[in-house]
Design an enzyme around this catalytic site. Sequence first.
Site, mmCIF file in Angstrom:
data_model
loop_
_atom_site.group_PDB
_atom_site.id
_atom_site.type_symbol
_atom_site.label_atom_id
_atom_site.label_comp_id
_atom_site.label_asym_id
_atom_site.label_seq_id
_atom_site.Cartn_x
_atom_site.Cartn_y
_atom_site.Cartn_z
ATOM 1 N N SER A 1 0.814 -1.208 0.000
ATOM 2 C CA SER A 1 0.000 0.000 0.000
ATOM 3 C C SER A 1 0.856 1.269 0.000
ATOM 4 O O SER A 1 1.842 1.367 -0.726
ATOM 5 C CB SER A 1 -0.956 -0.049 1.197
ATOM 6 O OG SER A 1 -1.977 0.905 1.080
ATOM 7 N N ASP B 1 -8.942 -4.478 -6.146
ATOM 8 C CA ASP B 1 -8.609 -3.514 -5.099
ATOM 9 C C ASP B 1 -9.521 -2.293 -5.172
ATOM 10 O O ASP B 1 -9.733 -1.728 -6.249
ATOM 11 C CB ASP B 1 -7.150 -3.083 -5.283
ATOM 12 C CG ASP B 1 -6.533 -2.522 -4.017
ATOM 13 O OD1 ASP B 1 -7.253 -1.895 -3.230
ATOM 14 O OD2 ASP B 1 -5.317 -2.719 -3.825
ATOM 15 N N HIS C 1 -7.580 -5.377 -1.445
ATOM 16 C CA HIS C 1 -6.318 -4.744 -1.042
ATOM 17 C C HIS C 1 -5.530 -5.616 -0.062
ATOM 18 O O HIS C 1 -4.397 -5.274 0.278
ATOM 19 C CB HIS C 1 -6.640 -3.386 -0.398
ATOM 20 C CG HIS C 1 -5.484 -2.446 -0.289
ATOM 21 N ND1 HIS C 1 -4.684 -2.089 -1.350
ATOM 22 C CD2 HIS C 1 -4.983 -1.762 0.789
ATOM 23 C CE1 HIS C 1 -3.763 -1.239 -0.964
ATOM 24 N NE2 HIS C 1 -3.910 -1.029 0.333
#
Length: 270
Positions: A104, A222, A249
């Site tokens: 991320s 995602d 995610h």
Amino acid sequence: MRNLIIVFLLLTTSMSSALGYENNDIMNEKKTFVLIHGSWHSAWNWFRVTPLLEKQGHRVIAPDLPGMGRDKTPVKEVRFEKTVQKICDLIDTVPGKVILVGHSKNGVLISQIAEYRPEKIEKLVYLAAVLVPNGKSALDLFKLDKEEVLGPYITYHPKSNSSTLSPEIYKKGLYHDCDDEITEMAKIILSHEPRQTATTKISITDKNYGSVPRYYIECTEDRAITPVLQQKMYRDMPCKEVYKIATSHSPFFSKPQELVDILLKIAYKG
């Protein structure tokens, strides 16, 4: 017995070829993975991945970043450069090279770490992660993502220069393909995120950062960093190879074995 030996040799040769190698000695080499979690999270991210890698003899280091998880640094005191230095110091204690994985927003961290320690990093792996060029920040890229769902649920706290994410978006935004228990655990574990790591513009060079092979793992379902933005990032900053995994995610929760399989393919790539 002879037939069993032949079958064994065929299987190991096939596995070696699938990973891009003909030399089984390379496949038997054990790796050290350093796993860097993303925003609001902690080393908890990797609790399903770590035992799968360790079962195959690899070493796994999954730190809590400063101000996160079990690290008790006051969040208002966390600075980007100090966080980078902490991971650099950690890597310095490891014999040989490491495979550095960032998830991320903290893709920016592994990029800056690679600039400072290119000789210690065998490969960089960006897992649905921010991949930015020199002089850009994570926030610069987040502004381009018009389809992500987290934005309206992020609260900024000026006094501590941090942010929090509302639990009501956890399932939809981060864990839509994960067990419900993950969402419930997240309500207890997720914490304030030091904002400076999102706003700091990284400083990287072709000589140092550019010398480290980088790989990207795109999460195709995602909703936090959408595939459109992920694809833009690895087009603008080409990687040696891009892998895709059909998850949210959080593939480390929803498909840990599939994620580990990809990490090992990357580990043994030439």
